[in-house]
Design a protein around this motif. Sequence first.
Motif, PDB file in Angstrom:
ATOM      1  N   ALA A  91       0.837  -1.210   0.000  1.00  0.00           N
ATOM      2  CA  ALA A  91       0.000   0.000   0.000  1.00  0.00           C
ATOM      3  C   ALA A  91       0.870   1.257   0.000  1.00  0.00           C
ATOM      4  N   LEU A  92       1.945   1.245   0.762  1.00  0.00           N
ATOM      5  CA  LEU A  92       2.874   2.386   0.768  1.00  0.00           C
ATOM      6  C   LEU A  92       3.555   2.535  -0.591  1.00  0.00           C
ATOM      7  N   MET A  93       3.894   1.420  -1.199  1.00  0.00           N
ATOM      8  CA  MET A  93       4.543   1.457  -2.511  1.00  0.00           C
ATOM      9  C   MET A  93       3.562   1.912  -3.596  1.00  0.00           C
ATOM     10  N   LYS A  94       2.290   1.541  -3.464  1.00  0.00           N
ATOM     11  CA  LYS A  94       1.279   2.013  -4.404  1.00  0.00           C
ATOM     12  C   LYS A  94       1.094   3.520  -4.279  1.00  0.00           C
ATOM     13  N   LYS A  95       1.063   4.001  -3.049  1.00  0.00           N
ATOM     14  CA  LYS A  95       0.894   5.439  -2.799  1.00  0.00           C
ATOM     15  C   LYS A  95       2.031   6.242  -3.431  1.00  0.00           C
ATOM     16  N   ALA A  96       3.226   5.664  -3.477  1.00  0.00           N
ATOM     17  CA  ALA A  96       4.396   6.328  -4.062  1.00  0.00           C
ATOM     18  C   ALA A  96       4.528   6.036  -5.560  1.00  0.00           C
TER      19      ALA A  96
END
Length: 134
Positions: free
Chosen positions: A48-53
């Motif tokens: 989820a953090l990688m998707k946000k970035a």
Amino acid sequence: MKMSSKARYGLYVAVELAKNYSDDVLVNVTSLSQSTGVTEKYLEQIIALMKKANIVTATRGSSGGYKLADSPEIITVGQVLRAVEDNLEIVDCLHSGCANHQKCVARNLWGKLYDNINSYLDTISLTQLAEDNI
């Protein structure tokens, strides 16, 4: 400086996605969990953090999964780590308000170290990291 498990596992995920990179290949979370040894629940938080970035994209559905948002030759280790590690700040006071800013004898040292770490990590692509581990 010690990297958290999120940083290590984020790199594991990114390298697995780099190894499987193709326009039409999606990797599901179960497969990522098996290849990295990380629980699906924790992987979902990291992804989820990688998707946000904008490092990872997701496709829903029975044949859904994850893939890199861009070529692994373009995405750097620094981008992945900053996405999951709150910008890799090595000391809390470097970019936030510091009451001792004017008197701090180490502020320039921390700033240069931070810049050098980020510069170095931005020279390593996911392709290079994946090839180093083959």
